[in-house]
Design an enzyme around this catalytic site. Structure first.
Site, PDB file in Angstrom:
ATOM      1  N   ASP A 404       0.575  -1.264  -0.124  1.00  7.61           N
ATOM      2  CA  ASP A 404      -0.089   0.086  -0.191  1.00  7.61           C
ATOM      3  C   ASP A 404       0.804   1.236   0.296  1.00  7.61           C
ATOM      4  O   ASP A 404       1.682   1.398   0.354  1.00  7.61           O
ATOM      5  CB  ASP A 404      -0.840  -0.202   1.408  1.00  7.61           C
ATOM      6  N   LYS A 405       0.521   2.113  -0.266  1.00 11.11           N
ATOM      7  CA  LYS A 405       1.354   3.649  -0.295  1.00 11.11           C
ATOM      8  C   LYS A 405       0.900   4.631   0.782  1.00 11.11           C
ATOM      9  O   LYS A 405       2.093   4.303   1.907  1.00 11.11           O
ATOM     10  CB  LYS A 405       1.309   4.426  -1.897  1.00 11.11           C
ATOM     11  N   GLU A 508      -7.832  15.322   6.468  1.00 11.66           N
ATOM     12  CA  GLU A 508      -8.665  16.323   6.850  1.00 11.66           C
ATOM     13  C   GLU A 508      -7.692  17.099   8.023  1.00 11.66           C
ATOM     14  O   GLU A 508      -8.082  18.431   8.041  1.00 11.66           O
ATOM     15  CB  GLU A 508      -9.859  15.102   7.351  1.00 11.66           C
ATOM     16  N   LYS A 573     -14.628  18.896  -1.743  1.00 11.96           N
ATOM     17  CA  LYS A 573     -13.312  19.076  -1.688  1.00 11.96           C
ATOM     18  C   LYS A 573     -13.611  17.572  -2.019  1.00 11.96           C
ATOM     19  O   LYS A 573     -13.321  15.995  -2.369  1.00 11.96           O
ATOM     20  CB  LYS A 573     -12.375  19.323  -0.958  1.00 11.96           C
ATOM     21  N   ARG A 604       0.203  15.702  -1.889  1.00 16.84           N
ATOM     22  CA  ARG A 604      -1.215  14.884  -2.362  1.00 16.84           C
ATOM     23  C   ARG A 604      -2.417  16.073  -2.545  1.00 16.84           C
ATOM     24  O   ARG A 604      -2.043  17.022  -1.315  1.00 16.84           O
ATOM     25  CB  ARG A 604      -1.847  14.280  -1.075  1.00 16.84           C
ATOM     26  N   GLY A 685      -5.110   3.838  -3.587  1.00 17.48           N
ATOM     27  CA  GLY A 685      -6.104   4.311  -4.361  1.00 17.48           C
ATOM     28  C   GLY A 685      -5.339   5.779  -4.881  1.00 17.48           C
ATOM     29  O   GLY A 685      -6.739   6.423  -5.072  1.00 17.48           O
ATOM     30  N   ARG A 801      -5.074   4.619  -8.691  1.00 20.47           N
ATOM     31  CA  ARG A 801      -6.571   4.782  -8.732  1.00 20.47           C
ATOM     32  C   ARG A 801      -7.302   3.161  -8.063  1.00 20.47           C
ATOM     33  O   ARG A 801      -8.285   2.896  -8.304  1.00 20.47           O
ATOM     34  CB  ARG A 801      -7.330   5.268  -9.491  1.00 20.47           C
ATOM     35  N   LYS A 807      -7.075  -4.770  -5.014  1.00 14.35           N
ATOM     36  CA  LYS A 807      -6.197  -4.582  -4.545  1.00 14.35           C
ATOM     37  C   LYS A 807      -5.989  -6.562  -4.741  1.00 14.35           C
ATOM     38  O   LYS A 807      -5.420  -7.053  -5.212  1.00 14.35           O
ATOM     39  CB  LYS A 807      -5.503  -3.905  -3.330  1.00 14.35           C
ATOM     40  N   ASP A 832      -6.553  -2.690   3.317  1.00 11.53           N
ATOM     41  CA  ASP A 832      -5.795  -2.831   2.653  1.00 11.53           C
ATOM     42  C   ASP A 832      -6.382  -4.622   3.230  1.00 11.53           C
ATOM     43  O   ASP A 832      -5.547  -5.221   2.698  1.00 11.53           O
ATOM     44  CB  ASP A 832      -4.490  -3.060   3.284  1.00 11.53           C
TER      45      ASP A 832
END
Lengths: 1134, 383
Positions: A404-405, A508, A573, A604, A685, A801, A807, A832
């Site tokens: 995962d990133k 957030e 947003k 990001r 994602g 994405r 995944k 994940d």
């Protein structure tokens, strides 16, 4: 069984109905049909498996369902029934021991479960009945009861929140025991319910129990006298789950909707599917081979016996006549029992003790992971966690790493870096004047627009302050701050007060904090109104009308607020790709440049848009949203449709850039993994640019890497349709990466030649779904195989994405591809979990996104950097240890039983055992088990430091190198060679059995004892030869085992044992030692057996350039020797 | 405090830590309960730093042996030379042992015992002559040998009652129901046989007398029947029943002799009362089963009188009382006179084996030396 019956009882008759109707407080409702109290199951929890009566049969049944246990049971039964050479005790005792210990352990565990069940079922809860509070045992709660729960209590069943002691009709819960997330979650009361619960008449319609913790759809009809019944929609925010704990709220009332075994928690209780390691599959394959050897040995012996007996006088010589019974037995039956007897005689070739030793090794070995202080993270005060020890060795076999990133490669510690408002870049600098906190660094400074910017600035900042779901942590709460998993701003003390934010996503918080830096502070949400403090320290209040929640498909979220002046505003947003199509195109161009530049820097980015809603527009949206929320079916889809409808025609006001810093040593770790021959795939994602920059930062992509991109962007082509373009691109990439690549042999692809062009592959979720599900079914397999082939030839693959399920799909696709490579998934978040469960090995990171990943993982580590040691050192060592353990076990039992087999040729195939029963039983249990166990726990054929420094060493054991057929054949041949040597060496010695200087002769038990002594010494010394790492424990067990053997033999032969029928070994061992010839034959046989081994070790020294290179870099030269006899490809590399 | 119960197996632990990062796992593997404990341990420990000991960190001081050429080549050479030395010693020793071996089965027509092979010829005696050209140094051991005789048949091997043989008279008449001795437990009149079983019944019953022929007269060579069985067999393992009224025969009351025996157990040796019952040396030698179908057993020793120093050169005659039938199963009988060395009887195998392995080691070390010199591997050997 009880549980199943319960389920049937409570679920049976209503399974067909889609929803259930609950009468709140069991009060009949005025206008509906007659009050039918439907039957639901009671609130009893049954987690125990057994009862007192069914424990024994059920437990035994379950244990003997294991194939190994069953096999030993059969052998035991054969020994009991048929007249066999060895007593049933020899195989019955170990089996009995294993079964009993397991049964006791499981019985004890079940006892604990019974106790825990009782504790819960008998717990007293308060139930409102006819206006009175009644204390009831928890198990007696019925669906429809109104239950009172006070602070810090857990909910006894799934409840719909009716009333809370908090003014705003909310309550806080933590679901730590359900999904591990310890942050407080807000739940809401059903709107407009009566304050007086006594007077409340209502029914709840809701779906049948289902296990998804985050889904609940229901509807509440509230009946008021002389009024139309009001309908309120119920969602997961109204449902309090059993097992969650009430926090920060004095008291709540709720109505029970699901009870007992139908609660979501109970439905979620299910076994994880058992993952099996590749080593286990190898063991099973070897077992089959040995079973075949066993059966063929028995068949050969039986056949030869009858051939031999057919000769005159051999079957029944005068000195050994048969009994009448034997003579009467049917010949075929006799053959069959002979066959069984041979099976029993040779059955030691598949030892019970191997299973015990393998289990012990895995269990004890996994402690080294938890004990490793390098895995200890001082920040969270935790080390590594092992959830299953079955997969230790799999850590040494990983070929594909899916990572995962966010939170895994990066820290998920967001920091607001800059924003871009209306095309101008704003970067916050702490050193700059505090007057307005703004600076314009690069970008055109245009005085005319500067003014216009001022207005937009404030709009943008308000948007940041309003468009989120962040909660403000109340000051003075007794909850310890560090208890929060989500980010809390502790580092920068605020002037006015300590302020902490709680949010489901750290982005957030970063945005809200970013706005704070620029003077807009979010003060909190109170009874649907949001308060913010603007730059002039004035409090602005906004009424929160709707939250259009974030979801990974839309990739955006919005709020609809109403200002004091009555304007209705929508702030939205989201990711650029989801915002840009929904705003005016001319606004996009100004911002896109910034967004893309920020993305390539690894930030990001989020775009912020707004829209003013007219009264009519709002009315339409409002009804749409309400209707969708009330829908019982397809609520999600309907909601999304409305969301999409509302979020159009917005105007873009700016973009933000948040930095997510790389994890410590992320790049080094990735480099090491690639060096170790693993292919690293990043599944995220996140958007492509961000993910790509992270990949560059992690050195997954290097400067020379040629990127093959397969995204929606590259698929855009005027001439062709998407799918045609996709096919074209796939074929082009395939040509590049697969066909044009120099043809290499399978063994050498893992070599460290850097001459080849490196390729990196990028694909996004949308394209992937086309690849996986093309319009024409026929293309599916073709696309997939093209895609896989390309990926396999790329050094790194980036999938951006991705939805969580995608995944898992990718992992599954690779897992089931040709050669079924071993996959490892590593991740930290709930998204994940699917891939962690799917991969062969799932690793959870104890990160910031809750504990769900950790809970579902096989191993959990605090940081990404620990992965390197986990795989390269622990995994490598575990694999080598267990592989050696398995091979050694088969080998030592082969050379144990082979002499026994050969002896049949010299004893008229009469099933005469060569060894005494005590030796047969003790060989695997006492004499040879400890050294291999110690070896399999402590061996470090290469020291941990060197393993960590030379990632390439990991390739030596790739593809299950030590458990392939070749090494297996080597070990088998070694066993056969030694077995033959032992038997015939002593056979030639016994051509004259007068071996003592007093002329007396030795008998058959002396023969067996000499063979056995040679055997025990040889197999133990063979292990000693293989041991590269002699700690005092190794010395102790190896020499100790040999000493114990000698001691035991003296002892066993030194006493007339009253319980033995025949004192076969009486003084046999001592007499043997008094014979010089016996000594000499033992010594020469041991040395001769070990000679080839020593020769191989010395002669198969590393040769050729690659081994030499590693070899020279090591402080001691012969580290690699033990592998050279098992990895012939490497040995003879030119 | 209200707690969620046993869905999670270690409910008490959850109570303590209020966390549930424990996996819910159903264990089906019989021994995998072990992994359960790991978690238990982890739960308790998780808040602590792991112990920093050499053992837990896998840093125990260790010796890392290196089988380098520098060790192996001289090692092989030394082992090889030592083995060659031992081999020469063994071989020479074996060569000095004198053996006189004679088959007296009587299969060939011209063999002296041919007439005894006719089954009807009971109490047959035949004479085997041989001559020694040199002194046969003593003590001389006198063996009999049988071939194609399976004393190691499993059924044969278990066909005895050890309780009888320890002199426990309770087992003389009543035996455990699953009879190992069958069909040699009772005679045709259903009297219990003592000692029962196939081994005892089939005891070797040829007897021999050895004469030296001096000038045509026969001089008997005294044969010593003592000390031919294992000391522990005679003194500890086997016991006679305690005599009743001073008579061993009375202890055997109510039992019959094994069918093939000419006399009951208590009359096995009429000359020596201490060599009777189960403590008869020949019986004990027979009861120790041979390992292979071709075997020899010690019959007598020649240690006394004029022959204590050995059998002088000359002619000898061996009188055989031929009783033991072997032709029915294609067996052979022989007598062996042999003296022994420190390594036992004559056996060239051991000496040859040592010589072969020793030379193999030397050759190997030379080959290795050549290989290493050629490939210049010794440069980075640390030895």
């Amino acid at each position: 069984m009880l549980r199943r019956r319960l389920n049937r009882l409570c679920g049976g008759d209503e399974k067909r109905v889609d929803s259930r109707t609950i009468y709140v407080g069991h009060r009949p409702c005025p206008d509906t049909e007659a009050f039918i109290p439907s039957k639901f199951c009671d609130n009893r929890i049954v987690s125990s498996k057994y009862t007192v009566w069914n424990f024994l049969p059920k437990n035994l049944f379950e244990q003997f369902r294991r194939i190994a246990n069953f096999y030993f049971l059969i052998i035991f039964l054969v020994q009991v029934i048929v007249d066999t050479p060895t007593s049933p005790v020899t195989s019955g005792l170990p089996l009995f021991f294993v079964i009993t210990v397991t049964a006791i352990k499981q019985g004890y565990e079940d006892c604990l479960r019974h106790k825990a069940d009782n504790e819960v079922n008998k717990y007293l809860v308060t139930v409102l009945e006819d206006g009175r509070s009644v204390k009831k045992e928890s198990e007696k709660i019925k669906v429809g009861d109104v239950v009172e729960v006070v602070e810090d209590e857990t909910f006894p069943c799934d409840l719909i929140l009716l009333q809370s002691s908090r003014e705003d009709g909310t309550c806080f819960v933590t679901t730590a025991s359900l999904d591990g997330e310890s942050n407080h979650k807000t739940h809401y009361t059903v709107p407009d319910t009566e304050k007086d619960l006594q007077a409340l008449t209502a029914t709840i319609e809701c779906e049948q129990p289902q296990p998804d913790l985050y889904k609940f759809v229901g509807r509440m009809h509230i009946y008021k006298p002389e009024q139309e019944p009001a309908v309120r929609s119920l969602g997961p925010e109204n449902l309090l789950l059993k097992g969650a704990t009430l926090k920060n709220t004095k008291k709540i009332y709720g109505v029970a909707v699901y009870t007992g075994m139908e609660t979501k928690m109970a439905l979620n209780y299910q076994g994880k599917s058992q993952k099996r390691s590749a080593v286990e599959k190898s063991i099973n394959a070897f077992l089959l081979v040995y079973l075949c050897i066993l059966i063929s040995k028995a068949v050969v012996c039986t056949t030869l016996k009858y051939v031999w007996q057919s000769k005159e006088g051999q079957d029944e010589p005068w000195y050994n006549q048969k009994t009448q019974k034997e003579k009467d037995t049917n010949m075929y039956l006799k053959m069959f029992t002979d066959f069984l007897s041979f099976m029993v005689l040779f059955n030691f070739i598949i030892p019970v003790s191997m299973y015990v030793t393998v289990e012990m090794q895995k269990f004890l070995g996994s402690f080294f992971i938890t004990w490793d202080k390098d895995f200890f993270d001082p920040e969270i005060q935790e080390g590594a966690l092992v959830n299953t020890s079955d997969l230790n060795e799999e850590l040494g076999q990983v070929e594909y790493v899916f990572t995962d990133k966010t939170g895994t490669l990066t820290q998920n510690n967001m920091e607001f870096i800059e924003c871009c408002i209306d095309g101008f870049q704003y970067k916050h600098r702490d050193t700059w004047s505090e007057v307005d906190g703004f600076t314009v660094t690069d970008g055109p400074v245009n005085k005319l627009q500067q003014k216009a910017g001022q207005e937009k600035e404030e709009l943008f900042l308000r948007a940041l302050c309003l468009c989120h779901t962040v909660q403000v942590k109340e000051a003075g709460s007794e909850e310890v701050l560090t208890d929060q998993v989500d980010g809390i701003d502790e580092m920068r003390p605020q002037l006015e007060e300590e302020r902490g934010f709680i949010a489901s996503s750290p982005d957030e918080i970063a945005l809200v904090k970013g706005a704070m830096k620029y003077g807009f502070t979010f003060l909190g949400l109170e009874s649907k109104s949001m308060k913010i403090k603007n730059r002039e320290n004035n409090i602005e209040e906004y009424k929160l009308l709707h939250v259009l929640n974030f979801d990974p498909v839309r990739r955006r979220m919005s709020v609809i607020v109403q200002t004091k002046s009555g304007e209705t505003l929508l702030f939205c947003k989201g990711a650029d790709s989801s915002i840009f199509p929904r705003v005016k195109p001319e606004e996009v161009d100004r911002i896109r440049m910034h967004v893309e530049r920020n993305a390539t820097e690894g930030y990001r980015t989020l775009c912020v848009a707004f829209k003013q809603l007219s009264a009519e527009e709002y009315a339409v949206a409002d009804t749409g949203l309400r209707e969708a929320r009330l829908a019982l079916q397809d609520r999600e889809e309907k909601l999304i449709a409305v969301y999409n409808q509302v979020e159009t025609g917005m105007s873009l006001i700016g973009a933000t850039a948040v930095e997510d810093r790389l994890q410590e040593e992320a790049a080094e770790t990735m480099e090491a993994l690639q060096g170790a021959g693993m292919k690293v795939w990043v599944l995220t994602g996140d958007k492509m640019e961000t993910a790509k920059s992270t990949c560059y930062a992690c050195r997954l992509f290097q400067r020379g890497t040629e990127l093959l991109e397969l995204t929606l962007r590259t698929l855009e082509d005027e001439r062709l349709k998407r799918e045609e373009k996709l096919r074209e691109l796939l074929q082009e990439y395939h040509r590049k990466a697969v066909q044009d690549a120099p043809p290499v042999k399978a063994g050498v692809t893992r070599s460290w030649s850097t001459a080849n062009q490196d390729y990196g592959f990028i694909i996004d979720g949308a394209t992937l779904s086309i690849v996986m599900n093309p319009q024409h079914e026929v293309d599916a397999s073709q696309y997939k195989s093209l895609f896989l082939q390309i990926c396999q030839n790329c050094t790194a693959v980036l999938c951006c994405r991705m939805a969580p399920l995608q995944k898992a799909q990718i992992v599954k696709m690779v897992k089931t591809s040709k050669g079924s490579p071993i996959t490892l998934s590593i991740g930290d978040g709930a998204n994940d979990v699917s891939m962690i469960l799917e991969a062969h090995v799932g690793i959870g990171i104890k990160g910031k996104e809750g504990r769900q990943a950790v809970r579902n993982s096989d191993y959990a580590i605090p940081k990404l950097k620990h992965l390197k040691k986990l795989l390269l050192a622990h995994g490598h060592l575990y694999y080598v240890r267990i592989a050696h353990l398995v091979q050694y076990f088969f080998y030592k039992n082969l050379c144990f039983i082979l002499p026994q087999f050969l002896y049949q040729f010299f004893c008229g195939y009469s099933q005469q055992p060569l060894y005494d029963a005590a030796y047969l039983t003790m060989y695997n249990i006492c004499f040879t088990s400890m050294p291999i166990l110690a070896y399999s726990l402590l061996e470090q054929h290469i020291s941990i430091e060197i393993l960590l420094d030379n990632a390439t060493l990991y390739r030596e054991i790739a593809n299950n190198a030590m458990l392939r057929w070749r090494p297996f054949l080597y070990w088998t041949l070694l066993g056969i060679f030694q077995g033959l040597l032992f038997f015939f060496g002593v056979r030639f010695l016994f051509s004259n059995p007068a071996l003592q200087d007093n002329g007396q002769v030795f008998g058959n038990w002396s023969y067996g004892t000499i063979v056995f002594t040679v055997l025990v010494f040889t197999v133990t010394l063979k292990l000693a030869l293989d041991t590269r790492h002699w700690t005092w424990i190794n010395h102790f067990v190896i020499w100790g085992s040999l000493a114990f053997y000698v001691f035991f033999s003296f002892f066993w032969g030194g006493i007339i044992w009253p319980f033995l029928k025949q004192q076969r070994l009486y003084f046999v061992f001592a007499n043997m030692l008094s014979s010089v010839s016996a000594w000499l034959v033992i010594i020469i046989l041991i040395i001769l057996s070990l000679l080839p081994e020593i020769l191989l070790v010395v002669l198969r020294k590393p040769r050729g350039p690659h081994s030499r290179q590693v070899y020279l870099s090591l402080p001691f030269p012969f580290w690699i020797l033990p592998f050279y006899h098992i990895h012939p490809i490497l040995c003879y590399s030119p | 405090m209200y707690n969620f119960p046993g869905f999670i197996k270690q409910a008490p632990i959850i109570r303590k830590t209020d966390r549930a990062d424990i996996c819910l796992k159903v264990h089906t593997v019989s021994l995998s309960f072990l992994s359960e404990d790991i978690r238990m341990k982890n739960e308790g420990k998780s808040a602590q730093r792991p112990d920093n000991t050499a053992f837990t960190q896998q840093r125990l001081p260790a010796w890392q042996p290196i089988l380098s050429a520098g060790i192996v080549i001289p090692g092989f050479l030394i082992i090889g030379l030592a083995f060659i030395g031992i081999g020469i010693g063994l071989f020479l020793t074996s060569q000095t042992i004198q053996v006189q071996e004679m088959d007296y089965t009587g299969v060939e027509k011209d063999s002296p015992c041919f007439r005894c092979t006719i089954p009807s010829n009971l109490n047959c005696t035949c004479e085997v002559t041989f001559s020694l050209s040199t002194l046969f140094t003593g003590p001389v051991f006198f063996y009999y040998g049988l071939s194609n005789y399976y004393q190691n048949f499993r059924r044969y091997g278990v066909s005895k009652d050890y309780n009888q043989l320890t002199g426990d008279t309770r087992y003389f008449k009543s035996r455990s129901p699953e009879e190992d001795c069958s069909p040699y437990s009772y005679d045709s009149n259903n009297n219990p046989i003592v000692p029962c079983g196939a081994i005892a019944n089939s005891i070797f019953n040829d007897t021999f007398e050895l004469y030296q022929i001096i000038n045509g007269t026969k001089k008997q060579v005294p044969l010593d029947g003592r000390g031919i069985s294992w000391w522990t067999d005679y003194n500890i393992k086997y016991r006679n029943p305690s005599p009743v009224n001073g008579s061993l025969a009375k202890a055997f009351d109510g039992t019959v002799k094994p069918i093939n025996w000419p006399r009951p157990a208590y009359e096995l040796d009429l000359t020596d009362p201490n060599n009777n019952g189960f403590l008869n040396q020949d019986f004990l030698v027979w009861m120790r089963r041979a390992a292979l179908p071709q075997f020899r057993k010690l019959y007598r020793r020649i240690t006394d009188g004029d022959y204590a120093a050995g059998l002088p050169a000359g002619n000898y005659s061996l009188t055989v009382h031929y009783n033991y039938p072997v032709l029915s199963f294609d067996g052979r009988k022989k007598v062996v006179f042999s003296n022994v060395s420190w390594m036992g009887g004559k056996n060239n195998f051991l000496g040859l084996a040592y010589l072969v392995v020793g030379s193999l080691c030397v050759v190997m070390s030379v080959v290795m030396l050549v290989v290493y010199a050629k490939f210049k591997f010794s440069d980075d050997d640390d030895a």
